[in-house]
Structures are given as structure tokens and as C-alpha cells.
Design an enzyme around this catalytic site. Structure first.
Site, PDB file in Angstrom:
ATOM      1  N   ASP A 167       0.845  -1.194   0.000  1.00 43.17           N
ATOM      2  CA  ASP A 167       0.000   0.000   0.000  1.00 43.17           C
ATOM      3  C   ASP A 167       0.881   1.244   0.000  1.00 43.17           C
ATOM      4  O   ASP A 167       1.922   1.270  -0.663  1.00 43.17           O
ATOM      5  CB  ASP A 167      -0.943  -0.033   1.201  1.00 43.17           C
ATOM      6  CG  ASP A 167      -2.303   0.547   0.867  1.00 43.17           C
ATOM      7  OD1 ASP A 167      -2.394   1.784   0.731  1.00 43.17           O
ATOM      8  OD2 ASP A 167      -3.270  -0.227   0.716  1.00 43.17           O
TER       9      ASP A 167
ATOM     10  N   SER B  50     -11.601  -1.771  -0.802  1.00 39.09           N
ATOM     11  CA  SER B  50     -10.238  -1.764  -0.290  1.00 39.09           C
ATOM     12  C   SER B  50     -10.234  -1.699   1.234  1.00 39.09           C
ATOM     13  O   SER B  50      -9.172  -1.819   1.853  1.00 39.09           O
ATOM     14  CB  SER B  50      -9.437  -0.589  -0.866  1.00 39.09           C
ATOM     15  OG  SER B  50     -10.036   0.637  -0.539  1.00 39.09           O
TER      16      SER B  50
ATOM     17  N   HIS C  74      -3.813   5.760   3.649  1.00 39.31           N
ATOM     18  CA  HIS C  74      -4.502   4.535   3.226  1.00 39.31           C
ATOM     19  C   HIS C  74      -3.812   3.287   3.756  1.00 39.31           C
ATOM     20  O   HIS C  74      -4.462   2.378   4.290  1.00 39.31           O
ATOM     21  CB  HIS C  74      -4.599   4.482   1.703  1.00 39.31           C
ATOM     22  CG  HIS C  74      -5.579   3.462   1.203  1.00 39.31           C
ATOM     23  ND1 HIS C  74      -5.223   2.168   0.895  1.00 39.31           N
ATOM     24  CD2 HIS C  74      -6.912   3.558   0.966  1.00 39.31           C
ATOM     25  CE1 HIS C  74      -6.296   1.498   0.487  1.00 39.31           C
ATOM     26  NE2 HIS C  74      -7.324   2.321   0.514  1.00 39.31           N
TER      27      HIS C  74
END
Length: 1052
Positions: free
Chosen positions: A204, A401, A235
Site C-alpha cells: 500500500d 479496499s 490509506h
């Protein structure tokens, strides 16, 4: 006398040569390009670019990077390419690829030179990946590289947006529960299972050191070109928090899991192929247990990426990936989550409804020549999930996600349940998927392509793993036509005799080993005698690797079941074996069972049966197939499959509700029996057509009474050029392969009927008898026969202004009266054509035109003339005509065969056609060594060629003298089509005389007679020459002999 004897033979040979040269000249004309490139000139006002491009050179084995470098330098010239050093943690390990840059001027030659080296596997242009929806980077066709991914956009905050531009403004009115509590994680925690000693790789945006929410950050690695290990977007931190966070407000599932943070995206959300390949190699080298990838994209043909994922799972790393945020559209699965060896995760809300943003199946790898797999594998909560912020505190995000790390956290927790000493002997990507899908709770509302096996159930999966033994299984394990809506679309349409095979694509999960084999052909075991009415042909993986394979069921009801009504039940069994595991001496074996419960009805009448042409569809990937509606800017590609069960699923349901039965044809038009169907439905097709298909369709409509409904799309070469992209990574241009539909090919298919579409791009609203409709980037009708019914409306023409990636603005466009809907009777059949398919496609529909489709089908299938469409005011007193040279033309700078299933390909019926024509050219053809008669059509002659006797008078198209002259000059030349001119489709023997002289004069509109001309005319010329020679010989015999030396010449 000798010279006279050979004269007829000479004339015959000369005739054959002349006709063959004429009818086969330049068969690939408009498409041929020597290097297969898209040669688009760069305008003078374009910015200057670097002349070096980056390429990935893959090798056939692992070696240290310096060894690969030395190998290339020793075997290639030193100029024109450069070695690119990759300084990252993977450089300490052997690698299987190199990154080089090549001088743009030397690309073709050097790429070939690289590929010729024995230790080089292949060469691909490197892709740039972006998670920004509108930041698509593209690749020119001459790269020999498939376009890069559009990665799933990051999870979004409440009120944010997803790929489907869905907004969620409502807040839950109740106190949020911990996501871990909803799955009962506390029960495993209380037994001491917390994810300890499980290596969890998170690909990520990274994570910050010493984050207070994590107790076990083992390693942070950076694979980007930015000099930081930190997460500056949040994120990656959020994903890690859902998996292993320990803050009381946003607990993770496995707080003791060992976190390995792979920073593969920059702060600008950009990544490159080489970054992923190095990071994947490092994950393999360091023995990761689980890997979460909360991103993905539609390009499943990005081979370096896809094959590396296979290698990753083959090394026993359990990969979990988000299925995509492109819902509620069907056919929008993202890669790598759509791979069978990866656990693909969809999203649901707290009411167990499929989240609107969650991508839907089926997988589209297999379309258009097969049927997709069931995906996602499972669904998990992905709406308003609590996770960690960048530095401290918690926040709420939504998206697949987010659902992906929920499943990844559960997987970590389940892995820790098993003792570390025996963990890898039992757990692998297949066994973990078996535990998840078999333990999942099936939801009552969604179908299998929305929910997969159902909602994740941690405790059920835990019980399965507690008693697990290595075995193989099939997913889904049940196909039940009485279980609606879960078994949609199968439960919506029963089986019946005479139909195209219904294909079900199941996944084989092999928990016994990374490699496996099908020991014996699968067996259908009916539960009673009635089950013998079902005939099943099977297709399956030759090698089950890594961990998974496929089992395809091609199901037909036998002819003796044409009046049967009821259920057929039974099991399909297949035996799988794998090599012995470590310490074992005999192969592992397992028997898999797939339960079938099928509903069967008597064969419906012809008028209620529709055949959908899937074969002539091309979608992204492998090429830039542009969207159908040019005023849609957030979805630039046509990548949803164009299948009845993907983006046309609402239309499919409507047709079933209207009483129609819809079958799918994934083979050429020669592979179906027209006498069985009321209408052939052709919607938004991009491929070419074999000559045999064109010939057979004309016969089917005129003589067999087949109805034909065509929905076209825009096609304008100038607009296609303006839609190109420049990729600043590969320094190349990417131009659309075709328009919304392949109108030039479609016009050739419709030419025998005197119908053609133009190159206008029409937009606007119109009304027919109060029914409001929207025309979205549709084509106009420019040729139509006399006596037909042609509807015209005033619409905006945007073709002159050109299309760009921005929304089309109606200001400045001209409003012109254009024909867009036509209906006409042709011999025994009926044809209806419309220039826009967006009103049937659920992807970007403004208003639907299902009402219009139903009226068109009622006309073509049932001969019902709706007074709304059939009024005297729209009947054509004269033929609508446009010169052939003014019709849309093909691009001449493109090797279309790279994308086409037709061009330069052999015509053959595939396994989605009726069993009796598998491996043949279709109805009316005889394949060498196979003389069986095919039902519905008489056998062809011994040469495999049967040509129906037709004349130009069979159909009065009233096209005018100019059209006839043009047709006479050029109708034989068909550029860019595959197939041959020496074979034509056979049909019934007609009781009509052939217009022989019209064949000689070449004024037939009938394409079939052109095939006949190839042997009839040379034969006629040869016979004429023979008779002439015989006559002259007789005259010479009757003439008195002359004295020698007279000096007179013989008078011929």
C-alpha cells in the site's frame, strides 16, 4: 493441331487466375501494417518527449542482477540501450527480470534482439499504474504491451466518491460496533489466538514508524522513487489498522501479526510494474504468509504482473485483494482479485446488502468465447469501517479496499490457529479459500456474481480448519435452478432441447498441492432415468496450477427431451490427484462433487427464441476499445464484457419477463441453425465478419425467415484520432482500435440488404408516440431499401467538432434531421436496425429503450407491426442511398488481427456452439474426414462446398444505377476480413433458376453468387473455348488442302 488442343486449358487457367486475383486481392487491405503499430503522427504543437523508453526484460531463471547485466552486455551491442539499476531491498536476492531503457529510434530492432537471446523469456514495455480514476496511462500498440492498470480508487470517506460516483451521505443512527465483534473475533482471542507469528505483507502507501496502534511492525520497505518510508496519505495505515490495530476504538483482527509494510505507491498514488515485481520477489524471498493488496484494475492481460501473482501464490503466500469499487455495474471485477488463486473480496453494508460500490462478476477473461467464473469469492463489511489514522486516532472509510483487509485480518487470525510447525503442511491459498467459501453465510438477496459464496464467517471457517485434511473441491459446489435469485442467471431460464449449450464455469480448489491433475474425465451421474436426457461435455484444466483450475460444463438437453418438463438432478464427479507431499510416498487423491438441479421445459416455439451474438464483441483488454457514450468521461474504456450477464443483464431480465428465451452464440454465424430462432440480436459489435458469415446471414434472413435486430454505435475515424492518449512513461501514443462499434464491418454484413450506417455522432432526446428516449453518441442510417419504415429525428451532430476526453458540450453543434431507426421486410425475414446501444447497456444508460427493443423483436420474431413504428408517414417511397465511397472506412494504419477473432483466423465452431458442429466450419460445411450430416441443413457436396442458387431478382433493393455500378466494380474486394474465398456456406436446395448472365456481368448484390462465380464463370469460358476450337477444327477439315509454299496464312 497441338496448339489448338491446349487452347481451352489455357483459357480455363487464365480465367481462374483472373477471378482469383480479383476476389482475393489485398484481403487485409485496410488493416495491414508491417510492424503491427498504430502509426499516429504527432502534431507539431505536441510537447517534446524523451526518446528513451523503459522495458522489462524477463529471464528464464533467477540470477543476481549483475549476472543478468553481464549476460546482456556480452550478447547485445552496447549502443541504443541502458541498464537501469534498481536499488531496493530485493537487490540482495536473485531476480528474474531486468529494467532497461531503449532508444525510441531503435525499439523494434533491439526488442527483437533481446527476445532472441536464449535466456530471455520475453520483453514488455513497463506500465505506470495509478489509483486515480482519471489518471489512466496508456500504451501504443507498437509496444507489444497490453495497457496498464487503472487501479481501484482508494477507499473513501463518508460522503466521498467511489469509481461509480456513488455518494453516501447518511450516517448510521446507531452506535457503530467494532468490526471484529461482528465476526466474533473475541472468541478466538480468548483462546489465545491473536495472529502471532504470522507474517502479514501490506502492499500500500506505507506506514509510519512507532505508530501507537501497532505492537509488531517488523519491517517497512520502500519500493518507490520517493525517499521515505512513511505513509503520507493514510490509506496504508488504515488498512494495517483493520488487520492488526490494537486501539480500543478501531481494533484489528490480529493485533499480534507481524506487519511488513511495502510502500509501493507514491504520495501521488503512482506505481510501476518493476516496483511491484521487485516487491513481490522480496515477499517470496522473505517467506510472507499473507499478502493484502487493496487495489486492482481491469487489465488481466498484464502478463508480468499476472504471472508474478501466480508465482507468489505458488510459493504458498495467501493473497487477499479487493474486487473493485466499480459497482453496481456487472462485469467490473478488478485484477488480481479476479484470479482464481487469489481471494477476491466484495463489500456489504451492515444490513447485509451488497454495497453499491462493490464490483460485480462474472469474470471476463473467458468472454467472448466462453463463460466467466463466479467472483467475488466472499463478501465482508466494507461500509463505514473504523481504522487507524496516519499518526493517531481512528476514522471511518468505505470501499472494497476496506473489505479486503477485513478478510486479510481474518485470514491472519485463522493462520495463527494452526501450530507453526505444521502450518505450512496444511495451509495454502487453496485450503484457506476452501475454509472461507465453505464457511461463508449465503445472503438471501444477492446472486452468486454479487456475493460469491456469501458473507465471511470467521467462526465457521475456524471449525472447518480445525478438522481440515488436504483435499480438492469445486466452487461453487451446487448449481440449483430452483434457487433464485442466488443462482441467477441460470435460474431465470430453464434448459430445453435444441438450445445452445449452457456453460457453467466452476473453479477447482486443490488443497492437496500446488500442482494437480484430473485423473479421469469427469462423469455425470443422474439421480434417476430422467437425468439421461441431459448431455454434458466437459472442459477442464490440463494442469491445476497454482492450487486452482477450472471445470467447464457444457450442458444440452437431448432431442428426445424436447417435450419434457420437470427437474433433472444428479452429480458431476471428478477425481483429482497431486504428487506426494513431503515425507509421503503415494500421490494424494480426492474426489470432487458438483451437485446439479436443473429445470427443463419443452422446447419453446421459434418465435420466442432469440440468439445473442457474443462472438463479434471485442473488449478491453487487449486493446484500446473506447466507451460507447462519448459524454461519459469517468469510464474511458469498454471493458465490462458486453455480455447478457454483465452490462446487459437488465436487458436479459426484461426479455425473460417478456416471455423470450435468449441464448448466446460465442462462435461464428455459420455455427447456428437459423430455422430454430426467431431473431438474431446483434448489439454493439466491434469485430469483423467472415465472408461465409455474410453469405449465410443473407440466406438465413431471405430464405429461412430469420429476423435480424441490429443496434450499432458511433464510428468516426477523425474522432478516434482525437481520443488518443499520450503516455509520459512509455513515451507513446495510444489510439482507439475501433469506434463504439465496427461500422465498416457492420455495413458489409448488411450490404446484401441495402442497409448501411454513416459516421455522424448523434446526441439528443427524441420521442416516439410519447415514449421519451435519449440518443447517446449513436450512428445515423445512410442506406435503406425502398418500402421500409425509416424514422428520422433532429439531433445534435458532434462528429465535425470531434470528441475529446471531456464531456461533450451541445453548444456549437449542428442539429440535423437524421435517420436512426429502420424496419423492413426482406424475403421471408424481417430486419430492424437502430444506431445506438447505450439505451440497452446498463453501464452508462441515460434512459432505456427496452420498450423499443420489445417492439422490434415482436416484429422480427412474431411479424407484429406496432402502429407506433409502422405508419405511412415514415414509409420509404424511394431507397435511401449514399455512395459507397462516402461510407465510413476502416483505419489503414492498424493491424486489426491483433485484436480480432476473425481477421487472419480460421473459421471454426467452438465449444459454445451445438455439440454436433464442434470443430467444424458450421452448418452446411463438411470438414475433411467428417461426413456426418448436420441437422437442419443438407450435407454439402464432396468438396465441402454448397452454394444456394439465388438471383438478383430474389430481392428488390431499389438501390439505383449508381449503386449497381459501384457494386459491380468493387463488391468482391473485402478488405481486412479473415476467411477464404474458396469456400462458401451451403444451404437448402432452392427451386429457383440462377441468373447466369448476371453472374457474368457482376451486377449481383448477392454475396453468395460471387463464390459461385469463382468456378461457374471459368467453367463457362473453358467450355466456350472448347466449342470454338472444335468448330474451327471442323471448318479446317472441310477446307481443301493448299499446296506447300503458297505463302498464305490460315484464316482463323
Amino acid at each position: 493441331m497441338t496448339s489448338w488442343k491446349v487452347l481451352p486449358v489455357f483459357i480455363a487457367l487464365l480465367s481462374v487466375i483472373i477471378f482469383n486475383l480479383d476476389s482475393s486481392s489485398d484481403p487485409k487491405g485496410g488493416f495491414q501494417s508491417k510492424d503491427g503499430a498504430v502509426h499516429t503522427p504527432v502534431p507539431d504543437d505536441e510537447p517534446s518527449v524523451d526518446s528513451w523508453r523503459r522495458y522489462i526484460v524477463r529471464f528464464r531463471g533467477y540470477k543476481k542482477a549483475d549476472e543478468h547485466k553481464f549476460y546482456l552486455q556480452q550478447n547485445l551491442r552496447s549502443d541504443g540501450w541502458r541498464w537501469i539499476e534498481r536499488k531496493n531491498p530485493a537487490s540482495a536476492f536473485p531476480t528474474d527480470f531486468a529494467l532497461v531503457s531503449i532508444d525510441d529510434q531503435l525499439v523494434p530492432g533491439l526488442v527483437d534482439d533481446f527476445g532472441k537471446l536464449g535466456f530471455v523469456k520475453d520483453v514488455f514495455a513497463e506500465s505506470r499504474y495509478s489509483r486515480g480514476l482519471l489518471e489512466k496511462e496508456s500504451v501504443d500498440a507498437k509496444e507489444m504491451k497490453k495497457p496498464g492498470k487503472i487501479f481501484t480508487s482508494m477507499s473513501f470517506d463518508d460522503g466521498g466518491y467511489s469509481n461509480s460516483t456513488f455518494t453516501w451521505n447518511r450516517k448510521l443512527m446507531i452506535q457503530r460496533s467494532q468490526i471484529t465483534s461482528l465476526f466474533g473475533a473475541e472468541k478466538l482471542w480468548s483462546q489465545g489466538y491473536t495472529g502471532a507469528k504470522v507474517k502479514m505483507a501490506i502492499f500500500d502507501t506505507g506506514i509510519r514508524a512507532n505508530h501507537p496502534h501497532f505492537r509488531n511492525i517488523k519491517e517497512r520497505t520502500n519500493w518507490t522513487n520517493e525517499d521515505t518510508l512513511n505513509d503520507n496519505l493514510g490509506h496504508g495505515t488504515f488498512v494495517a489498522g483493520v488487520i492488526a490495530g490494537e486501539d480500543s476504538e478501531c481494533l484489528g483482527f490480529a493485533p499480534d501479526a507481524e506487519i511488513y509494510a511495502f510502500r509501493v505507491f507514491t504520495d501521488a498514488q503512482v506505481s510501476y510494474t518493476s516496483w511491484f515485481l521487485d516487491a513481490f520477489n522480496y515477499a517470496i524471498a522473505t517467506n510472507m504468509d499473507v499478502l493484502n493488496l487493496s487495489i486492482g484494475g481491469p487489465d488481466y492481460l498484464d502478463l508480468p504482473f499476472v504471472e508474478k501473482v501466480w508465482e507468489l501464490t505458488a510459493n504458498n503466500i495467501i493473497m487477499v485483494s479487493a474486487i473493485g469499487n466499480d459497482g453496481p455495474l456487472y462485469g467490473t471485477l478488478n485484477n488480481p482479485a479476479d484470479q482464481s488463486d487469489v481471494i477476491g473480496v466484495g463489500g456489504i453494508d451492515y444490513d447485509d446488502h451488497i454495497a453499491s460500490f462493490s464490483s460485480r462478476g462474472m469474470s471476463t477473461w473467458e468472454i467472448p468465447h466462453g463463460y466467466g467464473r463466479v467472483k467475488p469469492d466472499v463478501v465482508a463489511y466494507g461500509r463505514e469501517i473504523m481504522g487507524s489514522k496516519i499518526s493517531t486516532g481512528c476514522k471511518s472509510l468505505s470501499g472494497t479496499s476496506v473489505a479486503s483487509p477485513v478478510v486479510a485480518g481474518v485470514v491472519c487470525l485463522l493462520v495463527s490457529v494452526l501450530p507453526e510447525s505444521t502450518r505450512r503442511d496444511i495451509l495454502n491459498p487453496a485450503s484457506m479459500k476452501q475454509a472461507l467459501v465453505e464457511g461463508a453465510a449465503k445472503l438471501s438477496g444477492p446472486n452468486m456474481f454479487e456475493q460469491g459464496a456469501g458473507r465471511l464467517d470467521l467462526l465457521e471457517s475456524y471449525e472447518i480448519l480445525q478438522n481440515y485434511y488436504p483435499r480438492a473441491s469445486i466452487f461453487p459446489s451446487i448449481v440449483d435452478y430452483t434457487d433464485c435469485p442466488y443462482s441467477w442467471p441460470f435460474c431465470r431460464q430453464p434448459l430445453y432441447a435444441g438450445a445452445m449449450p449452457v456453460i457453467f464455469n466452476a473453479t477447482i480448489l486443490n488443497g492437496m498441492g500446488v500442482i494437480g491433475y484430473v485423473e479421469n474425465p469427469p462423469v455425470w451421474q443422474p439421480s434417476d432415468e430422467v437425468g439421461n436426457l441431459l448431455s454434458i461435455h466437459f472442459s477442464y484444466s490440463d494442469v491445476i496450477w497454482p492450487w486452482t483450475g477450472f471445470l467447464g460444463l457444457h450442458m444440452q438437453i437431448k432431442e428426445e427431451g424436447s417435450q419434457f418438463s420437470g427437474l433433472i438432478e444428479g452429480n458431476v464427479t471428478v477425481n483429482i490427484y497431486s504428487p506426494p507431499a513431503r515425507g509421503e510416498k503415494v500421490p494424494r487423491r480426492s474426489t470432487c462433487v458438483l451437485q446439479l438441479k436443473l429445470k427443463v421445459i419443452p422446447t419453446p416455439p421459434r418465435s420466442r427464441r432469440i440468439l445473442w451474438d457474443q462472438y463479434h464483441n471485442i473488449k478491453y483488454p487487449p486493446g484500446y476499445i473506447p466507451r460507447d457514450s462519448l459524454d461519459v468521461r469517468n469510464d474511458i474504456l469498454d471493458w465490462h464484457g458486453d455480455h447478457l450477464h454483465t452490462n446487459f443483464h437488465i436487458m436479459f431480465n426484461m426479455l425473460r419477463d417478456a416471455g423470450y428465451y435468449v441464448e448466446t452464440l460465442g462462435s461464428p454465424l455459420t455455427c447456428f441453425d437459423a430455422s430454430q430462432y426467431g431473431t438474431l440480436l446483434m448489439v454493439d459489435l466491434e469485430d469483423e465478419y467472415y465472408r461465409e458469415e455474410i453469405a449465410k446471414l443473407r440466406t438465413d434472413v431471405i430464405d429461412h425467415g430469420l429476423g435480424l435486430v441490429v443496434f450499432a454505435e458511433w464510428y468516426n475515424v477523425e474522432t478516434m484520432v482525437k481520443m488518443r492518449f499520450f503516455d509520459d512513461n512509455t513515451r507513446s501514443w495510444w489510439t482507439p482500435v475501433t469506434g463504439g462499434a465496427n461500422v465498416p464491418a457492420l455495413n458489409e454484413l448488411l450490404k446484401p440488404f441495402g442497409i448501411a450506417f454513416g459516421d455522424k455522432i448523434l446526441n439528443g432526446d427524441f420521442s416516439i408516440n410519447g415514449e421519451q428516449s435519449h440518443y447517446a453518441s449513436g450512428a445515423d442510417i445512410v442506406q435503406f431499401p425502398r418500402g421500409g419504415y425509416l424514422h428520422k429525428f433532429r439531433l445534435h451532430d458532434s462528429s465535425e467538432s470531434g470528441a475529446t476526453q471531456n464531456i461533450l458540450q451541445t453548444s456549437g453543434m449542428t442539429k440535423v434531421e437524421s435517420a436512426i431507426l429502420g424496419l423492413v421486410e426482406m424475403g421471408g425475414g424481417r430486419i430492424a436496425v437502430y444506431g445506438d446501444s447505450n439505451c440497452l447497456d446498463s453501464s452508462h444508460m441515460v434512459t432505456n429503450c427496452y420498450w423499443l427493443l420489445q417492439k422490434m423483436l415482436d416484429y422480427t420474431s412474431k411479424k407484429v407491426k406496432d402502429p407506433v413504428l409502422f405508419t405511412d408517414t415514415v414509409r420509404q417511397a424511394y431507397a435511401l442511398h449514399k455512395d459507397e465511397n462516402q461510407l465510413p472506412s476502416r483505419r489503414t494504419d492498424l493491424n486489426f488481427s491483433r485484436y480480432s477473432a476473425v481477421t487472419d483466423k480460421e473459421l471454426i465452431c467452438r465449444k459454445d456452439a451445438r455439440f454436433e458442429v464442434w470443430g467444424t466450419k458450421g452448418y452446411g460445411f463438411i470438414v475433411a474426414g467428417n461426413n456426418r450430416k448436420l441437422p437442419g441443413y443438407p450435407s454439402a457436396d464432396g468438396r465441402g462446398l454448397g452454394v444456394p442458387n439465388m438471383t438478383a431478382s430474389d430481392i428488390d433493393l431499389e438501390l439505383g444505377n449508381t449503386w449497381q455500378e459501384n457494386n459491380g466494380k468493387g463488391s468482391v474486394e473485402k478488405k481486412g476480413l479473415g476467411g477464404t474465398l474458396s469456400t462458401y456456406i451451403s444451404s437448402v436446395n432452392y427451386n429457383k433458376k440462377m441468373d447466369f448472365w448476371s453472374l457474368l456481368n457482376r451486377d449481383e448484390v448477392d454475396m453468395l453468387n460471387i463464390g459461385a462465380a469463382q468456378w461457374l464463370v471459368p467453367t463457362f469460358v473453358a467450355l466456350t473455348g472448347l466449342l470454338l476450337c472444335l468448330s474451327l477444327w471442323q471448318m479446317r477439315q472441310r477446307r481443301p488442302k493448299r499446296r506447300k509454299g503458297s505463302g498464305r496464312l490460315m484464316n482463323l
